[in-house]
Design an enzyme around this catalytic site. Structure first.
Site, PDB file in Angstrom:
ATOM      1  N   SER A   1       0.823  -1.199   0.000  1.00 41.96           N
ATOM      2  CA  SER A   1       0.000   0.000   0.000  1.00 41.96           C
ATOM      3  C   SER A   1       0.856   1.246   0.000  1.00 41.96           C
ATOM      4  O   SER A   1       2.071   1.193   0.146  1.00 41.96           O
ATOM      5  CB  SER A   1      -0.890   0.020   1.234  1.00 41.96           C
ATOM      6  OG  SER A   1      -0.096   0.247   2.375  1.00 41.96           O
ATOM      7  N   LYS A   2       0.208   2.371  -0.173  1.00 42.59           N
ATOM      8  CA  LYS A   2       0.900   3.648  -0.195  1.00 42.59           C
ATOM      9  C   LYS A   2       1.701   3.864   1.091  1.00 42.59           C
ATOM     10  O   LYS A   2       2.803   4.390   1.075  1.00 42.59           O
ATOM     11  CB  LYS A   2      -0.149   4.765  -0.343  1.00 42.59           C
ATOM     12  CG  LYS A   2       0.452   6.150  -0.491  1.00 42.59           C
ATOM     13  CD  LYS A   2       0.960   6.393  -1.895  1.00 42.59           C
ATOM     14  CE  LYS A   2       1.474   7.818  -2.031  1.00 42.59           C
ATOM     15  NZ  LYS A   2       1.983   8.089  -3.364  1.00 42.59           N
ATOM     16  N   ARG A   3       1.117   3.422   2.182  1.00 38.79           N
ATOM     17  CA  ARG A   3       1.791   3.621   3.468  1.00 38.79           C
ATOM     18  C   ARG A   3       3.076   2.817   3.584  1.00 38.79           C
ATOM     19  O   ARG A   3       3.968   3.158   4.349  1.00 38.79           O
ATOM     20  CB  ARG A   3       0.864   3.209   4.608  1.00 38.79           C
ATOM     21  CG  ARG A   3      -0.240   4.191   4.872  1.00 38.79           C
ATOM     22  CD  ARG A   3      -0.799   3.976   6.246  1.00 38.79           C
ATOM     23  NE  ARG A   3       0.279   3.919   7.237  1.00 38.79           N
ATOM     24  CZ  ARG A   3       0.090   3.842   8.535  1.00 38.79           C
ATOM     25  NH1 ARG A   3      -1.138   3.818   8.998  1.00 38.79           N
ATOM     26  NH2 ARG A   3       1.099   3.780   9.378  1.00 38.79           N
TER      27      ARG A   3
END
Length: 490
Positions: free
Chosen positions: A261-263
């Site tokens: 994910s982006k995180r």
RNA sequence: GCUCCGUUCGUCUAUCGGUUAGGACUCAGGAUUUUCAUUCCUGCAAGAGGGGUUCAACUCCCCUACGGAGUACCA
């Protein structure tokens, strides 16, 4: 004789929803679809699933198009290129979805539901929190409404959705190319929504109708769709249509575990572009996540991947995104790339860093890139590390300086070399190299005592291309000036 | 909770019943490069556990454990 799409053709689609950037997981799905289409002489379509107006993101479409094109994943049919099965935006096909949803209602296979979202929320809450939690799902509250009741509510303008009637006690089995037979009990499915209150279809309805009318032969999608597949099977049955062939691709996990994910680091395709990753490196790397050509081959051209690509060589297990390996592969492709192809990426960065002006002569830049590309893992790294070709070093590598501090004849060597270069009548890489060698010989010194000080004095760093090449590029005057300035500093 | 999917070196993977379980990345050591990087060589390192089936199982079946996904008027 055929209008529209022919039946026997291999047709696949990538169907992103414009809710944000294109992440590497989506890119990998697109890539597998692309490879499969090209391998089989089929068509790769792009369809935009913009049926959720609340999640629509301005700019997402552009980002998706740009990302796909940057990777070379050009679509044969879809937005901006057209095709016989359009429109390719689901928001432009609303009438079609409504028509078929109504048809199911007429056939008694679907029904209007007037339940409020408040009631639904409450229902779920009790299902989840009771002492003995049960499977969640719609309780078929409106399924028993009589035709008259429905008619009256509709006439009164009560908002409604259309839900599919899930049959009782049926085993729904379908084939997945990658996993084999998969079965679900219909009793574990609830009467899901086909058409929302706002008249937009849900994914389930839209994707089945579109795949049918766009004559999609194979559906290659992420495996988060497996649990929805039985719903789609039921829909195909309700419509009396033939199902496509399914292949559910394993997910890509992040290095720290869990879905990428982006995180958990740069997950968007354009982020990799900005970091200096070559499109083919990303392409090749992603192709190897979940797929393998069967032998030990890893570095492949696009043509080779197309040639070798088959669905039965896709694995079922999720794979972890190993950025170290991507970096290695990128370094490999940068080394292989010609300086000319790297130029458009490197030059703007150099201008940005104020090392050169925008009108700087490309032909002078080429040899510098040539010298540096072999030692860079990212395109952006090339620009960042060749500063000394254009500007005097403003700082000197600490470790190298410490070593030089131990050399007592440092000033003498540098002075001799500066004088030597200055007096060269035929200044060139060769003559500078010859100068170094004769100096080392007459003084009985190794390269470490001669070349290293020169390198540090002129470039500020402890590594790089051959010094005589660097000096030849920088020029006689500037090189001598830098040597003298360094001596002054000591 | 329920449903489904998955499980070979740390990571990506090969193996489609019989192999000293192979390759790649990472890491460590060495050679080359009179620098650094590259390149090359060497090394470290794997079939989750338990039952079956079979002459033979990493490979087929079952159970357990672990991981993941889904469980929306999101896709």
């Amino acid at each position: 004789m055929t209008i529209g799409c022919s039946m026997s053709e291999i047709r696949v689609r990538f169907a992103p929803s414009p809710t944000g950037y294109l992440h590497v997981g989506g890119a990998r799905t697109a890539l597998f679809n692309y490879l499969f289409a090209k391998k089989n002489g089929g068509k790769f379509l792009l369809r935009i699933e913009d049926t959720d107006r609340t999640r629509y993101h301005e700019g997402a479409l552009d980002e998706i198009f740009t990302s796909l094109r940057w990777m070379g994943l050009d679509w044969d049919e879809g937005p901006e290129v057209g095709g016989d099965c359009g429109p390719y935006f689901q928001s432009e096909r609303l009438e079609l979805y409504k028509k078929y949803a109504d048809e199911l209602v007429e056939k008694g296979l679907a029904y209007h539901c007037f339940c409020s979202s408040e009631r639904l929320e409450q229902l779920r809450a009790t299902q989840e929190s009771s002492e003995n939690p049960q499977a969640t799902g719609y309780d078929r509250h409106c399924r028993g409404l009589s035709a008259d009741e429905v008619k009256a509510k509709l006439a009164a303008g009560e908002p409604s959705v259309i839900r599919l009637k899930i049959p009782d006690s049926q085993t729904i089995t379908f084939d997945d190319v990658i996993r084999g037979k998969i079965s679900f009990e219909s009793d574990t499915l609830d009467d899901f929504v086909l058409l929302k209150t706002d008249g937009f279809p849900t994914y389930h309805l839209a994707n089945v109708i579109d795949d049918h009318f766009m004559r999609v032969s194979h559906v290659l999608r992420g495996d988060e769709w497996i649990t929805s597949a039985p719903k789609h099977v039921l829909l195909y049955r309700a419509f009396g249509w033939e199902t496509p062939i399914w292949a559910h691709l394993p997910v890509i996990l992040s290095e720290t575990g869990g879905k990428l994910s982006k995180r958990k680091g740069a997950a968007s395709v354009m982020d990799y572009y900005r970091e200096g990753v070559l499109p083919h490196a990303l392409f090749n790397f992603l192709a190897l996540l979940g797929w393998s050509p069967g032998d030990d081959k890893e570095i492949m051209t696009l043509e080779e991947m197309i040639e070798l690509f088959t669905l039965d060589r896709i694995g079922a297990k999720p794979s972890v995104f190993d950025s170290k390996k991507l970096e290695w592969m990128n370094g490999h492709y940068i080394t292989e790339a010609s300086a000319e192809t790297l130029l458009p990426e490197v030059k703007p960065a150099l201008v940005e860093l104020c090392y050169i002006n925008a009108d700087y002569d490309d032909s002078k830049l080429i040899p510098v890139i040539e010298m540096m590309k072999g030692r860079s893992k990212k395109v952006t790294e090339i620009a960042g590390t060749l500063n000394y070709f254009f500007v005097k070093p403003s700082e000197f590598d600490e470790g190298s300086m410490k070593k030089l501090a131990k050399q007592d004849n440092l000033v003498e060597v540098l002075t001799d070399i500066a004088n030597g270069i200055e007096s060269l009548t035929d200044f060139s890489a060769e003559s500078v190299d010859a100068l170094f060698h004769s100096y080392m010989e007459t003084k009985g010194l190794g390269f470490g005592k001669v070349g290293m000080p020169i390198r540090v004095a002129i470039t500020g760093v402890g590594g790089g291309p051959s010094m005589h090449d660097v000096i030849a590029f920088i020029g006689k005057e500037e090189s001598v000036a830098r040597l003298r300035a360094f001596i002054e500093m000591k």
